[in-house]
Design a protein around this motif. Sequence first.
Motif, short mmCIF file in Angstrom:
data_model
loop_
_atom_site.label_atom_id
_atom_site.label_comp_id
_atom_site.label_asym_id
_atom_site.label_seq_id
_atom_site.Cartn_x
_atom_site.Cartn_y
_atom_site.Cartn_z
N ILE A 180 -4.49 67.53 7.25
CA ILE A 180 -4.57 66.29 6.47
C ILE A 180 -3.51 66.24 5.37
CG2 ILE A 180 -6.00 65.06 4.79
CD1 ILE A 180 -8.38 65.54 6.59
N PRO A 181 -3.29 67.32 4.60
CA PRO A 181 -2.26 67.25 3.56
C PRO A 181 -0.87 66.92 4.12
CG PRO A 181 -3.67 69.14 3.20
CD PRO A 181 -4.02 68.61 4.56
N GLY A 182 -0.53 67.56 5.24
CA GLY A 182 0.78 67.30 5.84
C GLY A 182 0.90 65.89 6.38
N ARG A 183 -0.15 65.42 7.02
CA ARG A 183 -0.13 64.06 7.57
C ARG A 183 -0.05 63.03 6.46
NH1 ARG A 183 -4.34 61.64 12.11
NH2 ARG A 183 -4.04 59.42 11.64
N ALA A 184 -0.79 63.24 5.38
CA ALA A 184 -0.78 62.30 4.26
C ALA A 184 0.60 62.25 3.62
CB ALA A 184 -1.82 62.71 3.23
N SER A 185 1.20 63.40 3.40
CA SER A 185 2.52 63.46 2.77
C SER A 185 3.58 62.81 3.63
CB SER A 185 2.89 64.92 2.49
OG SER A 185 4.18 65.02 1.94
#
Length: 201
Positions: A180-185
């Motif tokens: 999720i952090p990578g996708r959001a960024s």
Amino acid sequence: MPRIAGQIDERKREAILDAASELLAEKGLAVSMEEIARRAGVSKQTLYNRFASKTDIARALAERRSDLITAPLRTTEEPEVVLTALARAMLDKAGEPDQKTSMRGLALISPHAPELASAVYDAGPGESLRRLAQWLAEQDRRGMIRVPDPALAAEMFTGMVLGHTNLKLVLGVDAGVTNIPGRASETARRFLRAFATMSEG
């Protein structure tokens, strides 16, 4: 130190909404107002004083969820930081078990209770879109990004963040989102690149 009336009222309201969220996930619209009052530990009169119907409760739950998700829009961070945090909040909420259940339940009952579906959408996803559109318009006004149509851009961002996640929720297919952090960024970065000002492009 004694609690003031407003604090007590707010605590009761949150208890009602928490109880309603749990019971709606467990039973759907079959849950009664009496069951909600009992789970919340309040009297039926207290419940009805705050919420006249299950539609009012569902609307309040949607409003609470929208407030939580759009909290990053109320900060003064840089656009990429704000949009990354917003995307993370959207993805985190979408993956919660009660959200999966409520999305399927709402889809099933919406043809029979269109007023409920409309109220939930307007107070929840609809309000989140409006807030994002207002934020994007403000960034355009400040010259941070170029957004000719903030409402359309808000829908684009939401689509980029969630992809097929909402469809999977409605269909009951596994909607687990990895990294999720990578996708959001990545979503925030690509979105801002698409709406960069001429000097940035």
